[in-house]
Design an enzyme around this catalytic site. Structure first.
Site, mmCIF file in Angstrom:
data_model
loop_
_atom_site.group_PDB
_atom_site.id
_atom_site.type_symbol
_atom_site.label_atom_id
_atom_site.label_comp_id
_atom_site.label_asym_id
_atom_site.label_seq_id
_atom_site.Cartn_x
_atom_site.Cartn_y
_atom_site.Cartn_z
ATOM 1 N N ARG A 165 0.811 -1.223 0.000
ATOM 2 C CA ARG A 165 0.000 0.000 0.000
ATOM 3 C C ARG A 165 0.849 1.279 0.000
ATOM 4 O O ARG A 165 0.433 2.311 0.535
ATOM 5 C CB ARG A 165 -0.943 0.037 1.212
ATOM 6 N N SER A 241 -10.716 -0.254 3.275
ATOM 7 C CA SER A 241 -10.006 -0.499 4.540
ATOM 8 C C SER A 241 -9.514 0.831 5.095
ATOM 9 O O SER A 241 -8.788 1.553 4.401
ATOM 10 C CB SER A 241 -8.779 -1.374 4.314
ATOM 11 N N GLU A 338 -4.748 3.532 6.472
ATOM 12 C CA GLU A 338 -4.446 3.363 5.051
ATOM 13 C C GLU A 338 -5.007 4.550 4.285
ATOM 14 O O GLU A 338 -4.439 5.033 3.317
ATOM 15 C CB GLU A 338 -5.081 2.063 4.543
HETATM 16 N N1 EPU Z 1 -11.251 -10.721 9.748
HETATM 17 C C1 EPU Z 1 -12.020 -10.845 10.887
HETATM 18 N N2 EPU Z 1 -13.006 -9.914 11.084
HETATM 19 C C2 EPU Z 1 -13.248 -8.906 10.224
HETATM 20 C C3 EPU Z 1 -12.451 -8.798 9.077
HETATM 21 C C4 EPU Z 1 -11.452 -9.708 8.847
HETATM 22 O O1 EPU Z 1 -11.836 -11.746 11.701
HETATM 23 O O2 EPU Z 1 -14.157 -8.123 10.483
HETATM 24 C C5 EPU Z 1 -10.232 -11.737 9.472
HETATM 25 C C6 EPU Z 1 -10.731 -12.673 8.351
HETATM 26 O O3 EPU Z 1 -11.473 -13.715 8.848
HETATM 27 C C7 EPU Z 1 -9.466 -13.125 7.703
HETATM 28 C C8 EPU Z 1 -8.514 -11.977 7.936
HETATM 29 O O4 EPU Z 1 -9.070 -11.156 8.962
HETATM 30 O O5 EPU Z 1 -8.972 -14.265 8.326
HETATM 31 C C9 EPU Z 1 -8.244 -11.180 6.682
HETATM 32 O O6 EPU Z 1 -9.502 -10.642 6.212
HETATM 33 P P1 EPU Z 1 -9.779 -10.343 4.663
HETATM 34 O O7 EPU Z 1 -9.420 -11.514 3.837
HETATM 35 O O8 EPU Z 1 -11.152 -9.799 4.567
HETATM 36 O O9 EPU Z 1 -8.709 -9.268 4.283
HETATM 37 P P2 EPU Z 1 -8.179 -7.981 5.036
HETATM 38 O O10 EPU Z 1 -6.771 -8.223 5.441
HETATM 39 O O11 EPU Z 1 -9.122 -7.579 6.109
HETATM 40 C C10 EPU Z 1 -7.199 -6.945 2.857
HETATM 41 C C11 EPU Z 1 -7.186 -5.616 2.170
HETATM 42 C C12 EPU Z 1 -8.495 -5.379 1.428
HETATM 43 C C13 EPU Z 1 -8.680 -6.502 0.412
HETATM 44 C C14 EPU Z 1 -8.687 -7.830 1.165
HETATM 45 C C15 EPU Z 1 -8.780 -9.012 0.247
HETATM 46 C C16 EPU Z 1 -5.751 -4.205 3.524
HETATM 47 C C17 EPU Z 1 -5.661 -3.055 4.461
HETATM 48 N N3 EPU Z 1 -6.976 -4.544 3.144
HETATM 49 O O12 EPU Z 1 -8.208 -6.891 3.861
HETATM 50 O O13 EPU Z 1 -8.353 -4.166 0.695
HETATM 51 O O14 EPU Z 1 -9.882 -6.363 -0.310
HETATM 52 O O15 EPU Z 1 -7.448 -7.961 1.914
HETATM 53 O O16 EPU Z 1 -7.554 -9.224 -0.352
HETATM 54 O O17 EPU Z 1 -4.718 -4.750 3.146
HETATM 55 C C18 EPU Z 1 -8.770 -1.820 0.749
HETATM 56 O O18 EPU Z 1 -7.554 -1.677 0.702
HETATM 57 O O19 EPU Z 1 -9.553 -0.836 0.804
HETATM 58 C C19 EPU Z 1 -9.317 -3.173 0.808
HETATM 59 C C20 EPU Z 1 -10.600 -3.406 0.944
#
Ligand code: EPU
Length: 354
Positions: A165, A241, A338
């Site tokens: 990012r 995010s 972010e």
């Molecule tokens: N999780 C929870 N509770 C929540 C959200 C997530 O327990 O409310 C856990 C999930 O179960 C999972 C882990 O956290 O095990 C990761 O969650 P997720 O796959 O949804 O991805 P993220 O790390 O929360 C990142 C990006 C998103 C992108 C997703 C999918 C960042 C800051 N965010 O989110 O990007 O869509 O991966 O690849 O890196 C954005 O940048 O605006 C964005 C939406």
């Protein structure tokens, strides 16, 4: 008609949080030549902000400085080899429409990045990433206009200094380099990426039916996942995010794991650190769905802050600071936004990073 600088422009329509804020000065441009023509006027402003889709910004107050709003369109095929397609894409093209057009033309690689809000020009700035793919992998170079030196400049891939990012355009380059075109190298041969946990189910389903994954499968699956978990900014105002996933040392992670056995973390690609899922930290802290007035932590994805109609961005910032404080006291981890926070003075901004 030639573009000109206007004053006290309302930015509510230009940010997906839909908060009210005004720009001291505002310039919409339809061509890069206009930047050269207006250079002396532009130079009067120390603070400059380039807005694309406004989907990664929070105006916590009015913006004192010049907002530049480029309107540069066009997609051009510049080269083709046996395996690759080279595209030069203007900055204001809509990101998701571009991803969709690529898929239709059998230009592959970016299907995991479907439905990310914003423009093509913003994609390299924060090195957008989702579902196992970061855009840097497909960027050959970024053509910019240097608002400080009044000249065109091209950054090749390594000069862009991409990281999670992050890029040179986001850090030192903020307000200096206006992205005009992004040069992409896409694949003609499909190589779907299904490594990210939520996509594994897709690969299992396909394997059960003895089918190979296609880029179209991935695109459809990503669109479905995003629609289930992430609020559409046109329906419920948000900026994706709000926080980055933080990294901690492996020692720290082991300690956290002892205390919170379900914590989600995975090795960071760059070093021995562990990247922790900030969404999990916030969720486990019991904050998911928390609403204060008209702003809230989203019920499906705790990393996203949503706005139900609050006009003051400072209220969203208050909730973000509240989350940061709770995460720090519970886990000893400092979350970093972010989203780019604007319109507050530096002293106030620092309370975000403490
Ligand atoms: N999780 C929870 N509770 C929540 C959200 C997530 O327990 O409310 C856990 C999930 O179960 C999972 C882990 O956290 O095990 C990761 O969650 P997720 O796959 O949804 O991805 P993220 O790390 O929360 C990142 C990006 C998103 C992108 C997703 C999918 C960042 C800051 N965010 O989110 O990007 O869509 O991966 O690849 O890196 C954005 O940048 O605006 C964005 C939406």
């Amino acid at each position: 008609m030639a573009s000109k600088i206007v004053y006290n422009e309302n930015l509510q329509k230009l940010n997906t949080f839909k908060v009210e804020a005004s720009a001291e000065a505002f310039l919409a441009i339809n061509s890069i030549d206009e930047l050269e023509i207006l250079f002396s006027e532009i130079s009067k402003y120390n603070e400059k902000l380039v807005i694309g889709g406004g989907s990664n910004l929070l105006f916590a107050g009015d913006y004192s400085g010049l907002v530049i709003y480029p309107q540069l369109f066009g997609i051009e095929k510049t080269n083709e080899t046996q395996d690759n397609i080279y595209l030069r894409v203007a900055a204001s093209e809509n990101w998701h429409d571009f991803v969709t057009a690529c898929l239709k033309n059998n230009y592959f690689g970016i299907e995991n990045l479907a439905l990310i809000p914003g423009t093509v020009g913003a994609a390299p700035v924060q090195n957008i990433g989702a579902y196992g793919v970061e855009i840097e992998r497909f960027i050959e170079s970024v053509e910019c206009f240097d608002l400080q030196e009044n000249e065109h400049i091209i950054f090749n891939h390594s000069e862009c200094e991409f990281a999670y990012r992050e890029s040179r355009l986001k850090n030192a380059g903020q307000g200096r380099y206006l992205v005009c075109y992004v040069n992409f190298i896409l694949n003609k041969i499909a190589t779907p990426v299904l490594s990210y946990a939520p996509l594994k189910k897709l690969s299992e389903d396909l394997a059960r039916n003895q089918k190979e994954a296609t880029p179209k499968n991935v695109y459809d699956w990503v669109c479905k996942l995003r629609k289930e978990k992430l609020p559409d900014p046109f329906v419920l105002a948000n900026a994706g995010s709000f926080f980055k996933n933080p990294t901690v040392s492996s020692d720290k992670f082991v300690k956290l794991k002892n205390q919170f056995p379900n914590i989600v973390g995975y090795p960071d690609k760059s070093d021995e650190k562990i990247k922790v899922a900030a969404g999990w930290l916030i969720d486990n802290a019991g904050l998911k769905g928390k609403r204060v007035g008209n702003v809230a932590i989203h019920e499906q994805q705790a990393l996203v802050l949503v706005n139900f109609g609050e006009m003051q961005g400072s209220k969203i910032l208050d909730l973000a600071c509240d989350v940061m404080q709770k995460i720090k006291s519970l886990y000893g981890i400092v979350l970093e936004p972010e989203v780019r926070v604007l319109g507050i003075d530096l002293a106030e901004r620092s309370k975000l990073i403490k």
